[in-house]
Design a protein around this motif. Structure first.
Motif, PDB file in Angstrom:
ATOM      1  N   PRO B 101       0.822  -1.218   0.000  1.00 57.46           N
ATOM      2  CA  PRO B 101       0.000   0.000   0.000  1.00 57.46           C
ATOM      3  C   PRO B 101       0.852   1.261   0.000  1.00 57.46           C
ATOM      4  N   PHE B 102       1.948   1.256   0.758  1.00 54.44           N
ATOM      5  CA  PHE B 102       2.786   2.451   0.817  1.00 54.44           C
ATOM      6  C   PHE B 102       3.221   2.878  -0.585  1.00 54.44           C
ATOM      7  N   TRP B 103       3.701   1.899  -1.377  1.00 59.25           N
ATOM      8  CA  TRP B 103       4.219   2.246  -2.705  1.00 59.25           C
ATOM      9  C   TRP B 103       3.124   2.814  -3.595  1.00 59.25           C
ATOM     10  N   ALA B 104       1.946   2.177  -3.559  1.00 56.28           N
ATOM     11  CA  ALA B 104       0.847   2.678  -4.375  1.00 56.28           C
ATOM     12  C   ALA B 104       0.444   4.082  -3.928  1.00 56.28           C
ATOM     13  N   VAL B 137      -4.027  10.601   3.752  1.00 56.12           N
ATOM     14  CA  VAL B 137      -4.587  10.011   4.971  1.00 56.12           C
ATOM     15  C   VAL B 137      -4.202   8.533   5.055  1.00 56.12           C
ATOM     16  N   ALA B 138      -4.310   7.834   3.922  1.00 58.63           N
ATOM     17  CA  ALA B 138      -3.967   6.414   3.926  1.00 58.63           C
ATOM     18  C   ALA B 138      -2.476   6.213   4.194  1.00 58.63           C
ATOM     19  N   LEU B 139      -1.651   7.157   3.734  1.00 54.32           N
ATOM     20  CA  LEU B 139      -0.209   7.065   4.017  1.00 54.32           C
ATOM     21  C   LEU B 139       0.035   7.122   5.519  1.00 54.32           C
ATOM     22  N   VAL B 140      -0.696   7.998   6.203  1.00 51.47           N
ATOM     23  CA  VAL B 140      -0.572   8.050   7.664  1.00 51.47           C
ATOM     24  C   VAL B 140      -0.960   6.699   8.250  1.00 51.47           C
ATOM     25  N   ALA B 141      -2.056   6.113   7.716  1.00 47.74           N
ATOM     26  CA  ALA B 141      -2.566   4.853   8.269  1.00 47.74           C
ATOM     27  C   ALA B 141      -1.589   3.700   8.071  1.00 47.74           C
ATOM     28  N   THR B 142      -0.627   3.831   7.128  1.00 46.25           N
ATOM     29  CA  THR B 142       0.337   2.743   6.965  1.00 46.25           C
ATOM     30  C   THR B 142       1.293   2.687   8.157  1.00 46.25           C
ATOM     31  N   ALA B 147      -1.285   4.623  14.412  1.00 48.60           N
ATOM     32  CA  ALA B 147      -1.473   5.729  13.474  1.00 48.60           C
ATOM     33  C   ALA B 147      -2.930   5.884  13.055  1.00 48.60           C
ATOM     34  N   LEU B 148      -3.778   4.918  13.439  1.00 56.60           N
ATOM     35  CA  LEU B 148      -5.158   4.958  12.941  1.00 56.60           C
ATOM     36  C   LEU B 148      -5.929   6.163  13.468  1.00 56.60           C
ATOM     37  N   ALA B 220      -0.530  13.408  12.989  1.00 57.36           N
ATOM     38  CA  ALA B 220      -0.533  12.606  11.767  1.00 57.36           C
ATOM     39  C   ALA B 220       0.876  12.461  11.211  1.00 57.36           C
ATOM     40  N   HIS B 221       1.611  13.581  11.138  1.00 56.72           N
ATOM     41  CA  HIS B 221       2.944  13.520  10.536  1.00 56.72           C
ATOM     42  C   HIS B 221       3.932  12.770  11.428  1.00 56.72           C
ATOM     43  N   ALA B 222       3.681  12.803  12.754  1.00 62.67           N
ATOM     44  CA  ALA B 222       4.583  12.089  13.634  1.00 62.67           C
ATOM     45  C   ALA B 222       4.286  10.591  13.652  1.00 62.67           C
ATOM     46  N   ALA B 223       3.033  10.211  13.337  1.00 68.60           N
ATOM     47  CA  ALA B 223       2.650   8.801  13.419  1.00 68.60           C
ATOM     48  C   ALA B 223       2.974   8.029  12.140  1.00 68.60           C
TER      49      ALA B 223
END
Lengths: 306, 479
Positions: B101-104, B137-142, B147-148, B220-223
């Protein structure tokens, strides 16, 4: 009809308030679905049948199912849930924005927008439905990006899969009772839905309809099949499902690049426009159906049968 | 034109390829980065030589179709994006627990950024913002389970911003019948434009994380995983800032009232103070760097009273406008370098607590050097890109008699020196750190970014001249 319109407006507001206040998530979702159906009626009254179709299919239907699924997974009983207190700062901010919008809406003198210009070039777009002409030709760049937004939604769900890598079949395992109502409908409805979905896609060229509406109906059929236990849920481990997921935007983007040879980015030569648009829409319908089905089924929950 | 189309379409194909062939994700990303770099070089030459490059998808042109234009500003931002993303990709390839997911999502974020930089259509910008928001947002969730909650909070803020912006766009279209900025600039203002612009601006401020709408950013940016944080902090808020600039300088330059421009600057000044003070009080490096982003974004808002409204015709406007762009670019490069340093130190020391970073400068000298050079840019010391930015904006502040804004710039620099001193002190502590080794090649990645930010100051003449390509109300010269 003025009475009907006024009644409709009052009902929409009433249902909206009912969805926000009061206790119980399930109740809120039910009112939200009713709200979506009423809104789609309003769109019909505004002579926007395309928007009405999308609203009822996605706004009420799909979002409703997603929200119900979320309520189910939260697994809280409504009975012991206290009513949410009203968040006053948010309520005031929302009221101010609403008041500003109402004030602005009253002040605007209704214009024709770009409608005359769109009608003037309609014969050159390859389709007769102006909405489809805008979506698939005049503003195709927007639509290509929107189809990427849909894929992003599935990829965004991906990290939530157990173990972080989504390769198992989507959602929980489904076991419908053989011979029960669900498995009966699971065999009866999908063929009809398939027909309706493909018809909506085809009709989009000249009447309300198109890839989004068709894809939604196909997704519903697919989800029903899975829930009835007729077929296995799609899984990301299978290359075929992954290809189906990206087929729409990929075909769309490929036509965009091919356009460079024909005169410009995302340009369809007049004679080929209809064929190009239909090809893209077919691929898009497939991808949209897979995206929506995956969203409804949710990330895999290994071994957790409900 | 082909170079521009290539830059727009490459990350889109990249994202699709990652989903189709997850096993090759890192290679796909690397290929997209290399090819984009080539296309970018061609585009920079074309724009430097022949001026802005336009694309009209479908050949319709505005107002029926969408107009895309790569001017100096857009190309400069695309260049920063290529540099930052390539660096993040290089680090992510060596970071454990980075999944498909991160790469996408990196590819999708990149696509959305390019879309926004070159768009001249208000609705097309909205579509770009939607793509950007969901991907970010999804990048944060990775970042895992912890991080959720920050990701969800980010989603709520960002979607509210989207809705406000969209409501404004709808009002603009209802009143004017066009969405194209050039057409809008020629149309007379309508009675509802005030409300429309207020809603759009509020929405964009939320997305840019301008005080007091910044609460979502630091958690968000720290997580997020460090390579994702680099993109999120360096690039994502800049996209909505670009729209804000295009809106007030290109689309409706005459609608700006003095009080509105001052309000934006006051919010910016508060952000500089608030972000700076909170950055001083954090104990984890990623949180210090994230709060620093809140402060640094504040500077960007000072451009509005300096170069906007009636001031646009003044001789200092070109300097202030370019200064803000300089700052956005230099901050992007330096901030990405800092997050990538944090990522490498987490690999080496297992945590980003300042106490755990003590003495790491001795073990990983290149990363410490990178952090130091990036810090020089963020503090605005000569001869870095950050200095050029502050110099341009301060000269404009004095020339236009808005001395208070110059004081904000100076005070912000002092605060930055304060909150960046603490990690530096830990890094250069005279203790022998307990750490795992990190390859020199990987250490060089943030250093390259930091040096780019520094070089912007050394070659500021060339960058300045390039930025003037297609500048609104282009009065050459300036200060």
């Amino acid at each position: 009809m003025a009475v009907f319109d006024l009644l409709l407006c009052a009902l929409i507001l009433l249902v909206a308030v009912a969805a926000i206040v009061g206790k119980g998530l399930f109740r809120a979702v039910v009112f939200f679905v009713i709200y979506g159906v009423l809104l789609s009626l309003a769109w019909v009254r505004l002579d926007a049948p395309d928007v009405a179709l999308a609203e009822v299919a996605i706004g009420a239907g799909l979002t409703g199912v997603l929200l119900l699924g979320a309520v189910g997974r939260l697994a809280r009983s409504d009975a012991d849930e206290p009513a949410e207190p009203i968040d006053w700062p948010v309520a005031v901010a929302a009221s101010v924005v609403a008041a500003l919008l109402v004030g602005a809406a009253i002040k605007i003198t209704p214009g024709t927008g770009l409608e005359p210009e769109v009608r003037a070039v309609l014969t050159r777009t390859g389709v007769e439905n102006p909405v489809t002409a805008i979506l698939m030709n005049l503003r195709a760049w927007d639509t290509l990006l929107e189809s990427m937004v849909l894929i992003t939604a599935v990829i965004g769900l991906w990290p939530l899969a157990q173990g972080g890598d989504w390769m198992e079949p989507a959602g929980p395992a489904h076991h419908a009772q053989p011979g029960g109502v669900l498995s009966g409908f699971g065999r009866l409805l999908p063929p009809v839905a398939l027909l309706v979905g493909v018809y909506l896609l085809w009709a989009g060229a000249s009447q309300p309809g198109g890839a989004f509406q068709g894809g939604t109906v196909l997704a519903a059929a697919g989800v029903l099949c899975v829930m009835a236990g007729v077929v296995r849920a799609p899984g990301m481990a299978a290359p075929a499902w992954r290809l189906a997921l990206v087929a729409g935007p990929a075909v769309f983007a490929a036509f965009g690049v091919a356009g460079l040879a024909w005169g410009g980015f995302l340009t369809f030569p007049e004679a080929w426009a209809k064929g190009a648009i239909l090809t893209i829409e077919m691929a898009l319908t497939l991808s949209i159906a897979v995206v929506l089905a995956l969203l409804v089924l949710g990330p895999p929950q290994a071994g957790e049968a409900r | 034109m082909i170079a521009l189309a290539t830059l727009l379409i490459l990350p889109i194909f990249g994202a699709l390829a990652v989903v189709a062939v997850p096993g090759q994700a890192a290679r796909v990303a690397a290929a997209v980065a290399v090819l984009s770099g080539g296309a970018l070089a061609v585009l920079i030459m074309a724009v430097a030589k022949g001026g802005s490059v336009q694309i009209l998808p479908g050949g319709w042109g505005a107002p029926l179709g969408i107009a895309l234009e790569a001017d100096g500003l857009a190309v400069a931002f695309m260049a920063m994006t290529v540099a930052v993303t390539a660096a993040a990709i290089a680090l992510a390839a060596r970071t454990p627990a980075i999944g498909t997911p991160f790469w996408a999502l990196v590819m999708l974020t990149w696509s959305a950024l390019n879309v926004i930089y070159v768009s001249r259509d208000l609705f097309n910008m909205y579509v770009g913002l939607e793509l950007l928001t969901l991907a970010a947002v999804a990048l944060v969730a990775t970042g895992g389970t912890s991080a959720l909650a920050p990701a969800l909070r980010y989603l709520f803020f960002a979607l509210t911003g989207s809705l406000l912006y969209l409501a404004g766009v709808a009002l603009i279209y209802a009143a004017h019948g066009v969405l194209d900025m050039a057409h809008l600039a020629e149309a007379p203002l309508q009675a509802t434009d005030g409300v429309a612009l207020a809603l759009m601006t509020a929405g964009l401020l939320v997305k840019t994380a301008v005080f007091p709408f910044h609460a979502w950013l630091p958690p968000a940016h720290a997580a997020a995983p460090p390579p994702a944080s680099a993109l999120l902090s360096a690039l994502v808020p800049k996209a909505s800032f670009v729209i804000l600039m295009r809106l007030w300088f290109d689309a409706v330059p005459d609608a700006a009232t003095r009080s509105l421009l001052l309000t934006l600057a006051i919010l910016g000044a508060l952000a500089v103070a608030h972000g700076g003070v909170l950055a001083l009080r954090q104990d984890r490096l990623k949180q210090i760097v994230a709060y620093s982003t809140v402060a640094q974004i504040g500077y960007l808002m000072l451009v509005f009273p300096l170069a906007g409204g009636g001031g646009a015709a003044q001789p200092w406007a070109a300097g202030a406008w370019s200064g803000a762009i300089f700052h956005a670019l230099a901050h992007g490069l330096a901030k990405a370098a800092m997050f990538l340093c944090a990522g490498i130190w987490i690999m080496a020391a297992g945590s980003d607590r300042l106490d755990d970073l003590r003495g790491l400068a001795r073990a990983l000298p290149m990363t410490a050097m990178a952090f130091g050079v990036a810090a020089v840019t963020l503090m605005g010391l000569p001869p870095s890109g950050g200095f050029t930015a502050k110099y341009l904006m301060m000269t404009s502040a004095f020339a236009s008699g808005q001395v208070v804004l110059a004081i904000v710039l100076l005070a912000g620099g002092l605060l930055a020196a304060g909150y960046l001193y603490r990690p530096m002190e830990a890094l250069f502590a005279r203790v022998v750190p307990d750490h795992r080794p990190v390859s020199r090649l990987l250490q060089a990645v943030p250093l390259l970014l930091a040096l780019l930010a520094f070089a912007m100051g050394l070659f500021s003449d060339a960058v300045y001249a390039f930025l003037q390509t297609g500048r609104p109300g282009a009065a050459e010269g300036g200060l």
